[in-house]
Design a protein around this motif. Structure first.
Motif, PDB file in Angstrom:
ATOM      1  N   ASP A  24       2.552  -9.798  -1.687  1.00 40.59           N
ATOM      2  CA  ASP A  24       3.099  -8.612  -2.341  1.00 40.59           C
ATOM      3  C   ASP A  24       4.591  -8.520  -2.038  1.00 40.59           C
ATOM      4  OD1 ASP A  24       3.610  -6.168  -3.475  1.00 40.59           O
ATOM      5  OD2 ASP A  24       2.420  -4.994  -2.054  1.00 40.59           O
ATOM      6  N   ILE A  25       5.411  -8.690  -3.067  1.00 40.88           N
ATOM      7  CA  ILE A  25       6.872  -8.681  -2.907  1.00 40.88           C
ATOM      8  C   ILE A  25       7.390  -7.255  -3.054  1.00 40.88           C
ATOM      9  CG2 ILE A  25       9.047  -9.571  -3.809  1.00 40.88           C
ATOM     10  CD1 ILE A  25       7.359 -11.892  -5.036  1.00 40.88           C
ATOM     11  N   GLY A  26       8.051  -6.766  -2.008  1.00 42.16           N
ATOM     12  CA  GLY A  26       8.516  -5.380  -2.024  1.00 42.16           C
ATOM     13  C   GLY A  26       7.354  -4.443  -1.792  1.00 42.16           C
ATOM     14  N   CYS A  27       6.677  -4.614  -0.647  1.00 37.18           N
ATOM     15  CA  CYS A  27       5.403  -3.930  -0.407  1.00 37.18           C
ATOM     16  C   CYS A  27       5.548  -2.428  -0.189  1.00 37.18           C
ATOM     17  CB  CYS A  27       4.680  -4.561   0.774  1.00 37.18           C
ATOM     18  SG  CYS A  27       5.582  -4.496   2.338  1.00 37.18           S
ATOM     19  N   GLY A  28       6.770  -1.954   0.035  1.00 38.10           N
ATOM     20  CA  GLY A  28       6.989  -0.517   0.120  1.00 38.10           C
ATOM     21  C   GLY A  28       6.134   0.168   1.164  1.00 38.10           C
ATOM     22  N   ASP A  29       5.467   1.255   0.768  1.00 40.15           N
ATOM     23  CA  ASP A  29       4.734   2.080   1.727  1.00 40.15           C
ATOM     24  C   ASP A  29       3.425   1.466   2.208  1.00 40.15           C
ATOM     25  OD1 ASP A  29       3.089   2.343  -0.463  1.00 40.15           O
ATOM     26  OD2 ASP A  29       3.460   4.483  -0.762  1.00 40.15           O
ATOM     27  N   GLY A  30       3.024   0.323   1.634  1.00 39.80           N
ATOM     28  CA  GLY A  30       1.833  -0.374   2.106  1.00 39.80           C
ATOM     29  C   GLY A  30       0.524   0.115   1.523  1.00 39.80           C
ATOM     30  N   LEU A  31       0.564   1.108   0.632  1.00 40.48           N
ATOM     31  CA  LEU A  31      -0.681   1.613   0.054  1.00 40.48           C
ATOM     32  C   LEU A  31      -1.421   0.527  -0.718  1.00 40.48           C
ATOM     33  CD1 LEU A  31      -2.615   3.930  -0.585  1.00 40.48           C
ATOM     34  CD2 LEU A  31      -1.155   4.521  -2.540  1.00 40.48           C
ATOM     35  N   LEU A  32      -0.695  -0.258  -1.506  1.00 38.22           N
ATOM     36  CA  LEU A  32      -1.348  -1.325  -2.268  1.00 38.22           C
ATOM     37  C   LEU A  32      -1.905  -2.390  -1.337  1.00 38.22           C
ATOM     38  CD1 LEU A  32      -2.124  -2.560  -4.958  1.00 38.22           C
ATOM     39  CD2 LEU A  32       0.163  -3.561  -5.108  1.00 38.22           C
ATOM     40  N   LEU A  33      -1.179  -2.745  -0.280  1.00 40.22           N
ATOM     41  CA  LEU A  33      -1.690  -3.720   0.698  1.00 40.22           C
ATOM     42  C   LEU A  33      -3.027  -3.252   1.258  1.00 40.22           C
ATOM     43  CD1 LEU A  33       1.532  -4.449   2.807  1.00 40.22           C
ATOM     44  CD2 LEU A  33       0.585  -5.871   0.979  1.00 40.22           C
ATOM     45  N   HIS A  34      -3.085  -1.975   1.600  1.00 42.45           N
ATOM     46  CA  HIS A  34      -4.304  -1.410   2.182  1.00 42.45           C
ATOM     47  C   HIS A  34      -5.472  -1.514   1.215  1.00 42.45           C
ATOM     48  CE1 HIS A  34      -5.991   2.073   4.845  1.00 42.45           C
ATOM     49  NE2 HIS A  34      -6.541   0.905   5.106  1.00 42.45           N
ATOM     50  N   ARG A  35      -5.208  -1.255  -0.049  1.00 42.90           N
ATOM     51  CA  ARG A  35      -6.270  -1.298  -1.059  1.00 42.90           C
ATOM     52  C   ARG A  35      -6.699  -2.731  -1.380  1.00 42.90           C
ATOM     53  NH1 ARG A  35      -5.536   2.231  -6.234  1.00 42.90           N
ATOM     54  NH2 ARG A  35      -7.696   1.480  -6.370  1.00 42.90           N
ATOM     55  N   LEU A  36      -5.764  -3.680  -1.264  1.00 45.38           N
ATOM     56  CA  LEU A  36      -6.090  -5.082  -1.581  1.00 45.38           C
ATOM     57  C   LEU A  36      -6.868  -5.765  -0.462  1.00 45.38           C
ATOM     58  CD1 LEU A  36      -2.636  -6.205  -3.035  1.00 45.38           C
ATOM     59  CD2 LEU A  36      -4.742  -5.889  -4.344  1.00 45.38           C
ATOM     60  N   ALA A  37      -6.629  -5.360   0.770  1.00 40.98           N
ATOM     61  CA  ALA A  37      -7.157  -6.062   1.945  1.00 40.98           C
ATOM     62  C   ALA A  37      -8.664  -6.321   1.910  1.00 40.98           C
ATOM     63  CB  ALA A  37      -6.774  -5.309   3.216  1.00 40.98           C
ATOM     64  N   PRO A  38      -9.509  -5.375   1.487  1.00 38.81           N
ATOM     65  CA  PRO A  38     -10.957  -5.642   1.514  1.00 38.81           C
ATOM     66  C   PRO A  38     -11.407  -6.753   0.569  1.00 38.81           C
ATOM     67  CG  PRO A  38     -10.511  -3.277   1.356  1.00 38.81           C
ATOM     68  CD  PRO A  38      -9.221  -3.989   1.081  1.00 38.81           C
ATOM     69  N   PHE A  39     -10.569  -7.118  -0.389  1.00 34.36           N
ATOM     70  CA  PHE A  39     -10.985  -8.065  -1.422  1.00 34.36           C
ATOM     71  C   PHE A  39     -10.267  -9.413  -1.341  1.00 34.36           C
ATOM     72  CE2 PHE A  39     -10.989  -3.697  -3.184  1.00 34.36           C
ATOM     73  CZ  PHE A  39     -12.377  -3.505  -3.149  1.00 34.36           C
ATOM     74  N   ALA A  40      -9.414  -9.583  -0.349  1.00 37.32           N
ATOM     75  CA  ALA A  40      -8.631 -10.811  -0.237  1.00 37.32           C
ATOM     76  C   ALA A  40      -8.885 -11.489   1.105  1.00 37.32           C
ATOM     77  CB  ALA A  40      -7.142 -10.501  -0.383  1.00 37.32           C
ATOM     78  N   GLU A  41      -8.704 -12.783   1.100  1.00 33.83           N
ATOM     79  CA  GLU A  41      -8.779 -13.537   2.358  1.00 33.83           C
ATOM     80  C   GLU A  41      -7.623 -13.146   3.275  1.00 33.83           C
ATOM     81  OE1 GLU A  41      -7.902 -18.134   3.735  1.00 33.83           O
ATOM     82  OE2 GLU A  41      -8.692 -17.760   1.723  1.00 33.83           O
ATOM     83  N   GLN A  42      -6.441 -13.056   2.702  1.00 35.43           N
ATOM     84  CA  GLN A  42      -5.247 -12.656   3.443  1.00 35.43           C
ATOM     85  C   GLN A  42      -4.292 -11.957   2.489  1.00 35.43           C
ATOM     86  OE1 GLN A  42      -2.583 -15.780   4.633  1.00 35.43           O
ATOM     87  NE2 GLN A  42      -1.686 -14.592   6.291  1.00 35.43           N
ATOM     88  N   VAL A  43      -3.640 -10.909   2.983  1.00 41.78           N
ATOM     89  CA  VAL A  43      -2.633 -10.205   2.202  1.00 41.78           C
ATOM     90  C   VAL A  43      -1.340 -10.197   3.008  1.00 41.78           C
ATOM     91  CG1 VAL A  43      -1.981  -8.083   1.029  1.00 41.78           C
ATOM     92  CG2 VAL A  43      -4.392  -8.716   1.177  1.00 41.78           C
TER      93      VAL A  43
END
Length: 201
Positions: A24-43
């Protein structure tokens, strides 16, 4: 609702189906990272602002498969490949050609680039479409309420959608670029599975 959040559901849905390693380029506040984590091997999230990365590290300290990088995407050397590269409201902060070229380079064969971007109005048609969307956007804001993201840097886009299309199609042939709500556009590109790996590990 902060406008870039309106597109999070479709980005998460894509990763939920495809899994793998996400950047994730320009991850900002991290909300999207948090939502992606359960469905990805690594974020992996990258942001050039130290104070933002520090806040996200606190927020996601208990999420084991999320890594954060405090660096500049364009100047950082990246040797890994990723199955999905996401860029939300960030491409206009960078040189478009350089950023798309680097995304192409670090994307794994068979991988996908997903961009939600901002473009400026330059042509008559740009202004007409923006004018037609103004009322429905204001109505949606009244229904959903407004929300500001504190501490996230902003910048005005420099390129029109037509200019972005021209650059993107030269680097990502066959990319699908659509004008979207909230003055955004989406770009989706799938890298061929038999693409030259260029020695990236």
């Amino acid at each position: 609702m902060e406008s870039q959040y309106c597109f999070h559901d479709e980005l998460v849905a894509d990763v939920k189906i495809r899994g793998g390693r996400v950047f994730d380029i320009g991850c900002g506040d991290g909300l999207l990272l948090h939502r992606l984590a359960p469905f990805a091997e690594q974020v992996v999230g990258i942001d050039p602002h130290k104070e933002i990365i520090s806040r996200v590290q606190e927020r996601l300290s208990s999420v084991s498969n999320v890594s954060l990088i405090y660096d500049d995407f364009l100047t950082m050397q990246i040797r890994e490949r990723y199955d999905t590269i996401i860029c939300v409201a960030t491409l206009h902060h960078m040189d478009v050609r350089a950023a798309l070229s680097k995304m192409h380079q670090i994307l794994a064969p068979g991988g996908r680039i997903l961009i939600i971007g901002l473009a400026t109005n330059k042509s008559i048609m740009d202004y007409i479409i923006s004018g037609l969307l103004l009322l429905p956007i204001r109505l949606m804001d009244r229904v959903h309420g407004g929300m500001k993201v504190i501490g996230v840097r902003t910048a005005e886009p420099k390129e029109s959608l037509g200019e972005i299309r021209q650059v993107a199609h030269g680097i990502l042939p066959g990319a699908i670029i659509r004008r979207r709500f909230y003055y955004r556009y989406s770009l989706v590109w799938n890298k061929p599975k038999d693409a030259n790996e260029n020695g990236i590990k």
